[in-house]
Design a protein around this motif. Structure first.
Motif, PDB file in Angstrom:
ATOM      1  N   ALA A 140      13.114  68.684  96.425  1.00  0.00           N
ATOM      2  CA  ALA A 140      14.041  69.714  96.793  1.00  0.00           C
ATOM      3  C   ALA A 140      13.509  70.814  97.810  1.00  0.00           C
ATOM      4  N   ASP A 141      12.066  71.122  97.393  1.00  0.00           N
ATOM      5  CA  ASP A 141      11.432  72.256  97.935  1.00  0.00           C
ATOM      6  C   ASP A 141      10.921  71.442  99.337  1.00  0.00           C
ATOM      7  N   GLU A 142      10.627  70.415  99.490  1.00  0.00           N
ATOM      8  CA  GLU A 142      10.228  69.943 100.827  1.00  0.00           C
ATOM      9  C   GLU A 142      11.546  69.876 101.670  1.00  0.00           C
ATOM     10  N   LEU A 143      12.695  69.542 101.306  1.00  0.00           N
ATOM     11  CA  LEU A 143      14.017  69.818 102.137  1.00  0.00           C
ATOM     12  C   LEU A 143      14.056  71.148 102.420  1.00  0.00           C
ATOM     13  N   LEU A 144      13.829  72.186 101.513  1.00  0.00           N
ATOM     14  CA  LEU A 144      13.939  73.623 102.143  1.00  0.00           C
ATOM     15  C   LEU A 144      13.062  73.853 103.137  1.00  0.00           C
ATOM     16  N   GLY A 145      11.742  73.425 102.936  1.00  0.00           N
ATOM     17  CA  GLY A 145      10.614  73.810 104.037  1.00  0.00           C
ATOM     18  C   GLY A 145      11.001  73.196 105.500  1.00  0.00           C
ATOM     19  N   ARG A 146      11.759  72.164 105.502  1.00  0.00           N
ATOM     20  CA  ARG A 146      12.078  71.642 106.866  1.00  0.00           C
ATOM     21  C   ARG A 146      13.404  71.847 107.380  1.00  0.00           C
ATOM     22  N   SER A 147      14.487  72.114 106.418  1.00  0.00           N
ATOM     23  CA  SER A 147      15.696  72.306 106.964  1.00  0.00           C
ATOM     24  C   SER A 147      16.030  73.608 106.816  1.00  0.00           C
ATOM     25  N   PRO A 148      16.206  74.349 108.105  1.00  0.00           N
ATOM     26  CA  PRO A 148      16.878  75.748 108.143  1.00  0.00           C
ATOM     27  C   PRO A 148      18.207  75.596 107.404  1.00  0.00           C
ATOM     28  N   LEU A 149      18.953  74.678 107.457  1.00  0.00           N
ATOM     29  CA  LEU A 149      20.496  74.705 107.039  1.00  0.00           C
ATOM     30  C   LEU A 149      20.155  74.646 105.307  1.00  0.00           C
ATOM     31  N   ALA A 150      19.549  73.628 105.116  1.00  0.00           N
ATOM     32  CA  ALA A 150      19.159  73.735 103.564  1.00  0.00           C
ATOM     33  C   ALA A 150      18.759  75.207 102.885  1.00  0.00           C
ATOM     34  N   ALA A 151      18.069  75.709 103.492  1.00  0.00           N
ATOM     35  CA  ALA A 151      17.429  77.124 103.012  1.00  0.00           C
ATOM     36  C   ALA A 151      18.636  78.140 103.280  1.00  0.00           C
ATOM     37  N   LEU A 152      19.481  78.015 104.297  1.00  0.00           N
ATOM     38  CA  LEU A 152      20.437  79.068 104.059  1.00  0.00           C
ATOM     39  C   LEU A 152      21.840  78.494 102.889  1.00  0.00           C
ATOM     40  N   VAL A 153      21.837  77.427 102.728  1.00  0.00           N
ATOM     41  CA  VAL A 153      22.825  76.830 101.620  1.00  0.00           C
ATOM     42  C   VAL A 153      22.172  77.097 100.561  1.00  0.00           C
ATOM     43  N   GLY A 154      21.061  77.129 100.123  1.00  0.00           N
ATOM     44  CA  GLY A 154      20.309  77.455  98.909  1.00  0.00           C
ATOM     45  C   GLY A 154      20.338  78.906  98.566  1.00  0.00           C
ATOM     46  N   MET A 155      20.271  79.706  99.432  1.00  0.00           N
ATOM     47  CA  MET A 155      20.502  80.999  99.262  1.00  0.00           C
ATOM     48  C   MET A 155      22.007  81.429  99.195  1.00  0.00           C
ATOM     49  N   LEU A 156      22.790  80.878  99.948  1.00  0.00           N
ATOM     50  CA  LEU A 156      24.301  80.911  99.534  1.00  0.00           C
ATOM     51  C   LEU A 156      24.466  80.682  98.167  1.00  0.00           C
ATOM     52  N   LEU A 157      23.990  79.573  97.471  1.00  0.00           N
ATOM     53  CA  LEU A 157      24.173  79.227  96.191  1.00  0.00           C
ATOM     54  C   LEU A 157      23.586  80.128  94.948  1.00  0.00           C
ATOM     55  N   ASP A 158      22.810  80.834  95.544  1.00  0.00           N
ATOM     56  CA  ASP A 158      21.908  81.807  94.685  1.00  0.00           C
ATOM     57  C   ASP A 158      22.801  82.891  94.054  1.00  0.00           C
ATOM     58  N   GLN A 159      23.716  82.841  93.102  1.00  0.00           N
ATOM     59  CA  GLN A 159      24.214  83.505  92.650  1.00  0.00           C
ATOM     60  C   GLN A 159      24.956  83.202  91.261  1.00  0.00           C
ATOM     61  N   GLN A 160      24.885  83.694  90.139  1.00  0.00           N
ATOM     62  CA  GLN A 160      25.335  83.335  88.848  1.00  0.00           C
ATOM     63  C   GLN A 160      24.812  81.861  88.373  1.00  0.00           C
ATOM     64  N   VAL A 161      23.797  81.454  88.923  1.00  0.00           N
ATOM     65  CA  VAL A 161      23.016  80.374  88.242  1.00  0.00           C
ATOM     66  C   VAL A 161      21.519  80.697  88.392  1.00  0.00           C
ATOM     67  N   PRO A 162      20.850  80.108  87.646  1.00  0.00           N
ATOM     68  CA  PRO A 162      19.425  80.115  87.915  1.00  0.00           C
ATOM     69  C   PRO A 162      18.964  79.876  89.181  1.00  0.00           C
ATOM     70  N   MET A 163      17.783  80.611  89.770  1.00  0.00           N
ATOM     71  CA  MET A 163      17.584  80.316  91.144  1.00  0.00           C
ATOM     72  C   MET A 163      17.030  78.975  91.374  1.00  0.00           C
ATOM     73  N   GLU A 164      16.300  78.150  90.582  1.00  0.00           N
ATOM     74  CA  GLU A 164      15.800  76.904  90.662  1.00  0.00           C
ATOM     75  C   GLU A 164      17.186  76.051  90.897  1.00  0.00           C
ATOM     76  N   TRP A 165      18.054  76.127  90.373  1.00  0.00           N
ATOM     77  CA  TRP A 165      19.448  75.477  90.112  1.00  0.00           C
ATOM     78  C   TRP A 165      19.900  75.661  91.552  1.00  0.00           C
ATOM     79  N   ALA A 166      20.024  77.017  92.151  1.00  0.00           N
ATOM     80  CA  ALA A 166      20.752  77.195  93.408  1.00  0.00           C
ATOM     81  C   ALA A 166      20.061  76.472  94.446  1.00  0.00           C
ATOM     82  N   PHE A 167      18.575  76.701  94.530  1.00  0.00           N
ATOM     83  CA  PHE A 167      17.936  76.096  95.598  1.00  0.00           C
ATOM     84  C   PHE A 167      17.506  74.639  95.394  1.00  0.00           C
ATOM     85  N   SER A 168      17.890  73.996  94.349  1.00  0.00           N
ATOM     86  CA  SER A 168      17.918  72.398  94.256  1.00  0.00           C
ATOM     87  C   SER A 168      19.328  71.791  94.995  1.00  0.00           C
TER      88      SER A 168
END
Length: 198
Positions: free
Chosen positions: A13-41
Motif C-alpha cells: 500500500a505504501d509503495e502505491l502511495l509513493g508512485r501514484s499521485p492519485l493514490a496519495a490524494l485518495v488516501g488523504m481524502l479517506l483520512d477522517q474518522q478512521v485510523p490513518m493507516e486504514w485510510a492510507f491503505s
C-alpha cells in the motif's frame, strides 16, 4: 524515483502511495474518522478490487456508482463509511478529469508558489482548509514538491521537526508521536469545552 512512504504501514500500500499521485490524494481524502493507516491503505485495496495495480481517475469517474460503492463495502471495508466515501472518491476523480485531464500530479506540478498550491488543493472536492494544508505539508516533506513559500502555506503542518499530521509520518516511531500529539489536542479541546460549560 518514488519517495519511500510509510503512511499505510503496509509495504504494498505504501509503495502505491509513493508512485501514484492519485493514490496519495485518495488516501488523504479517506483520512477522517478512521485510523490513518486504514485510510492510507484504502487506495491499494480499491486498486486491487478493481483488478489494477494503480488507480485511474477517468476509470473511477466513469465507474457505475453502485458497483463502486460495493467495491468499498466488501469486507474488510475501505472506510467506516464506505458508501459516502465511494461517492467522495468519484466526485474527486470527476473533478480531476474535468480540471486536470485526469492527471492528479498536475494539481501541483507547475504551482508557482505555496499560496497557489494551497488554493488548488482547497478547490478539490472533499478537501477543506485543514486537509489541504496537511496534504501540502505532505507533498513538501515527503514528495519533494516545494514551491516557494510551501511551508508558510501549510501553516503549522509545514514546520520542520513537527509531529502533527500524516505529513510527519516516516515510520512506526513518528506515527506514535503524531498519535500522541492528536490525543493531546483532543484532551485540550475537551478541557476547553468543560471550562466553557461550567
Amino acid at each position: 524515483m518514488s519517495p519511500e512512504i510509510h503512511l499505510a504501514q503496509q509495504p504494498e500500500a505504501d509503495e502505491l502511495l509513493g508512485r501514484s499521485p492519485l493514490a496519495a490524494l485518495v488516501g488523504m481524502l479517506l483520512d477522517q474518522q478512521v485510523p490513518m493507516e486504514w485510510a492510507f491503505s484504502g487506495p491499494y485495496t480499491v486498486a486491487r478490487r478493481m483488478g489494477r495495480d494503480d488507480l485511474d481517475a477517468a476509470e473511477i469517474a466513469a465507474y457505475d456508482p453502485e458497483s463502486f460503492a460495493e467495491l468499498l463495502k466488501q469486507k474488510p471495508a475501505v472506510h467506516r463509511y464506505p458508501g459516502s466515501m465511494a461517492q467522495r472518491i468519484q466526485t474527486l476523480c470527476r473533478y480531476l478529469v474535468d480540471e486536470y485531464g485526469g492527471d492528479a500530479a498536475a494539481v501541483w506540478r507547475d504551482a508557482p508558489d505555496g499560496a497557489e498550491l494551497l488554493a488548488r488543493l482547497k478547490a478539490l472536492p472533499g478537501f477543506g482548509e485543514q486537509k489541504a494544508r496537511i496534504f501540502l505539508a505532505l507533498l513538501g516533506k515527503q514528495y519533494g514538491v516545494r514551491p516557494t513559500g510551501w511551508r508558510e502555506a501549510a501553516g503549522p503542518y509545514g514546520e520542520a521537526g513537527a509531529h502533527r499530521s500524516a505529513a510527519d509520518i516516516t515510520g512506526p516511531e513518528s506515527l506514535a508521536k503524531v498519535r500522541a500529539h492528536k490525543q493531546e489536542m483532543k484532551r485540550a479541546a475537551k478541557a476547553k469545552k468543560s471550562v466553557k460549560s461550567d
